[in-house]
Write an enzyme that holds these catalytic residues in place. Structure first.
Site, PDB file in Angstrom:
ATOM      1  CG  ASP A 105    -122.131   2.865  12.424  1.00  0.00           C
ATOM      2  OD1 ASP A 105    -122.785   3.919  12.466  1.00  0.00           O
ATOM      3  OD2 ASP A 105    -122.468   1.833  13.024  1.00  0.00           O
ATOM      4  CG  HIS A 112    -122.806  13.274   9.166  1.00  0.00           C
ATOM      5  ND1 HIS A 112    -122.730  11.906   9.270  1.00  0.00           N
ATOM      6  CD2 HIS A 112    -124.055  13.619   9.616  1.00  0.00           C
ATOM      7  CE1 HIS A 112    -123.862  11.429   9.766  1.00  0.00           C
ATOM      8  NE2 HIS A 112    -124.673  12.451   9.979  1.00  0.00           N
ATOM      9  CG  LEU A 126    -109.179   3.296  -5.041  1.00  0.00           C
ATOM     10  CD1 LEU A 126    -109.224   1.882  -4.471  1.00  0.00           C
ATOM     11  CD2 LEU A 126    -108.984   4.320  -3.924  1.00  0.00           C
TER      12      LEU A 126
END
Length: 252
Positions: free
Chosen positions: A31, A48, A142
């Site tokens: 955010d 972004h 991962l």
């Protein structure tokens, strides 16, 4: 809940993170991209783009310190309400990220996965996501979950409807639905619940993220916008996590 304001006096080396006790699953609500851009007098799309660089650094660090699952809230079911130009830019950024980062992620043994209803995404996005998963699904490092067109309520509804359909079709025989059975129908099936959910930017809410899975997650908030979030901030969150008393409703 812990609200962190970055202090220049605190550095990664001062935190003494126990690398044998890192969270198995970290989830992040990315955010603050728009606020970061606005503060700099830039278009929201530039925020972004800056956020993608943060993704690159955080994924790399999580892989290096032994995190098993990293779930990034990239696009919610509610984000379709944003201006069309911004939505289109986000979709293009997704494709660009997957194409540019694939080789390094694959080389570092990362599994590129997605959760959410991606059927509504543009075809080029779906194709890139499917290709990235197929080419990395046998990796053992991962697992990077990109939460796309994701909503916690929709996930639970999809799980219930999928379960009902399987009962009707005779694929599932049960007289009572248990948590274990329902969890088989969640987007995160076969994954552990997040140990810690991190939200930068100063907001303190879940925003429809992992509503089922967060039952006993630790929460960590900061006022740092996502493009400014660093691995030192990540380590601070992990350090705080390691110093909390997790009882899961019981008594130690």
């Amino acid at each position: 809940m812990f609200f962190f304001k970055r202090s220049k006096k605190k550095h990664q080396e001062d935190l003494h993170i126990d690398l044998d006790n890192v969270p198995e699953h970290i989830a992040i609500i990315m955010d603050g991209n728009g606020r970061w851009a606005k503060a700099k007098g830039l278009p929201r799309t530039m925020g972004h783009k800056a956020g993608v660089e943060t993704i690159r650094n955080i994924v790399k660090d999580c892989s290096n310190i032994g995190i098993k699952y990293l779930t990034l809230y990239a696009f919610s079911t509610e984000n379709w309400k944003r201006p069309k130009d911004e939505v289109n830019a986000l979709m293009e950024l997704l494709v660009t990220y997957l194409r540019q980062e694939f080789e390094e992620l694959n080389r570092n043994n990362v599994i590129i996965n997605n959760i959410g209803d991606i059927s509504m995404l543009p075809k080029r996005c779906r194709e890139e996501l499917d290709s990235a998963y197929e080419r990395t699904k046998n990796n053992t490092g991962l697992t990077l979950n990109l939460a796309l067109n994701y909503g916690g309520r929709k996930e639970i509804l999809d799980a219930v409807n999928g379960l009902v359909d399987d009962i009707k079709d005779g694929k599932l025989q049960c007289t009572k639905v248990t948590e274990d059975i329902l969890e088989r129908y969640l987007y995160t099936k076969d994954m552990p619940d997040p140990d810690i959910i991190i939200r930068p930017s100063g907001e303190q809410r879940l925003s429809n993220f992992l509503l089922w899975q967060c039952a006993y997650s630790e929460f960590w908030y900061s006022n740092i916008n996502w493009p400014d979030f660093t691995k030192e901030d990540l380590h601070k969150a992990i350090w705080d996590y390691q110093h909390r008393d997790r009882r899961f409703g019981g008594i130690k």
